[in-house]
Design an enzyme around this catalytic site. Structure first.
Site, PDB file in Angstrom:
ATOM      1  N   HIS A 178     -10.389 -31.846   8.452  1.00 56.30           N
ATOM      2  CA  HIS A 178     -10.582 -31.701   7.014  1.00 56.30           C
ATOM      3  C   HIS A 178     -11.688 -30.708   6.692  1.00 56.30           C
ATOM      4  O   HIS A 178     -12.541 -30.392   7.529  1.00 56.30           O
ATOM      5  CB  HIS A 178     -10.932 -33.056   6.383  1.00 56.30           C
ATOM      6  CG  HIS A 178     -12.230 -33.625   6.872  1.00 56.30           C
ATOM      7  ND1 HIS A 178     -12.333 -34.354   8.039  1.00 56.30           N
ATOM      8  CD2 HIS A 178     -13.489 -33.571   6.360  1.00 56.30           C
ATOM      9  CE1 HIS A 178     -13.591 -34.730   8.223  1.00 56.30           C
ATOM     10  NE2 HIS A 178     -14.317 -34.262   7.219  1.00 56.30           N
ATOM     11  N   ARG A 198     -17.851 -30.156  14.348  1.00 48.92           N
ATOM     12  CA  ARG A 198     -17.440 -28.938  13.650  1.00 48.92           C
ATOM     13  C   ARG A 198     -16.400 -28.223  14.519  1.00 48.92           C
ATOM     14  O   ARG A 198     -16.701 -27.741  15.602  1.00 48.92           O
ATOM     15  CB  ARG A 198     -18.649 -28.041  13.367  1.00 48.92           C
ATOM     16  CG  ARG A 198     -18.309 -26.829  12.492  1.00 48.92           C
ATOM     17  CD  ARG A 198     -19.507 -25.905  12.273  1.00 48.92           C
ATOM     18  NE  ARG A 198     -20.589 -26.579  11.563  1.00 48.92           N
ATOM     19  CZ  ARG A 198     -21.811 -26.733  12.054  1.00 48.92           C
ATOM     20  NH1 ARG A 198     -22.107 -26.286  13.252  1.00 48.92           N
ATOM     21  NH2 ARG A 198     -22.735 -27.347  11.337  1.00 48.92           N
TER      22      ARG A 198
END
Length: 347
Positions: A178, A198
């Site tokens: 997301h 990340r």
């Protein structure tokens, strides 16, 4: 007990490279006078200071340590243990955030030193025309294809971008790839965890000219590789009276959030087995509690109160919209109603 009362917290502001000044421009928060970019306001961070009552000046974490289950509640401690269960935030995404993924609890416990994973949801407060989020992939894929796309700085070709507007409710279970797009202001509620992997940052460089650190191997370990079956949730009406309207926005074993829209009326209730996080989205209210509801605390736009699990009966009166979040019991009626309307997303 005199030490059980609605706890008002001073939010903590967090500078980010993708943040802005919307939290002040839209009258949610007072920001520092200099022009630093504020991306997040953490409402229930354990280092936040209490602003009222017996615990004024102490941190939320210190109050949790002293009160334990009396503050947290039996259901919250059953799921999360003796720690504050949920982190509420306002997020101002002035620019696109990196693509991230969070692990489930089991993975975080094993590989991140006993930490929690992170399931979260977003309530979109405002969005510029054309603003979108990333939620999952366009179609089913696999780790090898995703790794290749990351290395080739082409992951955009695989990710699903979903346009959003004010009022949208987006559920982000652990494992969902997301990102929040630029031009979006939202309220987030999540498991209290700082474990974020990340996956991708669009090839952007830091001010020193270096790429930001990525966590590719672990992000590939924990990601779901299917297209998301449902991205925007279907809130469920729980009550509609002359005094207030109430909806369930989202529900899972970690949290349940209701939106309460008061029409100058009163909504009564009682805490049970979980603390309750109240955040005003513009409501001007009083929370009355104690014997004959003789004691009160006020709540205004952008402010947050925590109602301890042992508070008991309370009365909310006033006008406007607020969010009402807690750790639900397995047979919570609002959860059951929400699940029936959102079967593709129910955990």
């Amino acid at each position: 007990m005199s030490h059980i009362y609605p706890i008002r917290l001073r939010s903590s502001l967090h500078e980010t490279i993708w943040g802005g000044r919307r939290l002040e421009q839209d009258s949610w928060k007072t920001l520092p006078a200099n022009e630093i970019l504020i991306g997040e306001s953490w409402e229930t961070e354990v280092s936040n200071l209490v602003q009222n009552g017996e615990y004024e000046g102490q941190t939320l974490g210190a109050v949790v340590a002293e009160l334990g289950t009396s503050l947290l509640g039996e259901q919250a401690t059953a799921i999360f243990g003796q720690r504050f269960p949920l982190l509420a935030k306002f997020i101002d995404a002035n620019a696109q955030l990196s693509v991230q993924v969070h692990p489930k609890d089991e993975y975080a416990n094993e590989f991140e030193g006993g930490k929690l994973g992170k399931t979260e949801f977003w309530y979109i407060l405002s969005a510029e025309p054309g603003a979108s989020i990333v939620h999952g992939f366009k179609a089913a894929t696999d780790p090898a294809a995703v790794r290749q796309a990351i290395e080739g700085v082409q992951l955009e070709e695989l990710m699903h971008a979903e346009p959003v507007a004010a009022g949208d409710v987006v559920f982000v279970p652990a494992g969902t790839v997301h990102a929040i797009g630029g031009g979006i202001l939202l309220y987030e509620l999540q498991e209290y965890s700082d474990v974020t992997y990340r996956m991708y940052d669009y090839g952007r460089l830091t001010a020193s000219g270096k790429p930001r650190e990525l966590h590719i191997d672990r992000s590939l370990d924990v990601s779901h590789y299917e297209a998301s079956r449902q991205i925007k949730m279907h809130p469920v009406t729980l009550a509609s009276t002359t005094e207030y309207d109430e909806r369930c926005l989202v529900a899972c074993k970690y949290f349940l959030t209701r939106e309460l829209n008061l029409k100058g009326g009163v909504r009564e209730g009682a805490t049970e087995k979980s603390c309750i996080i109240l955040t005003s989205l513009g409501a001007e209210i009083r929370v009355a509690y104690g014997e004959q509801f003789a004691q009160t605390e006020t709540l205004s736009r952008g402010q947050t109160l925590v109602l301890p699990a042992d508070l008991g009966a309370y009365r909310i009166e006033g006008e406007g919209s607020l969010l009402f979040s807690y750790v639900p019991k397995a047979r919570d009626e609002a959860w059951q109603a929400w699940r029936a309307a959102n079967s593709e997303s129910a955990l």
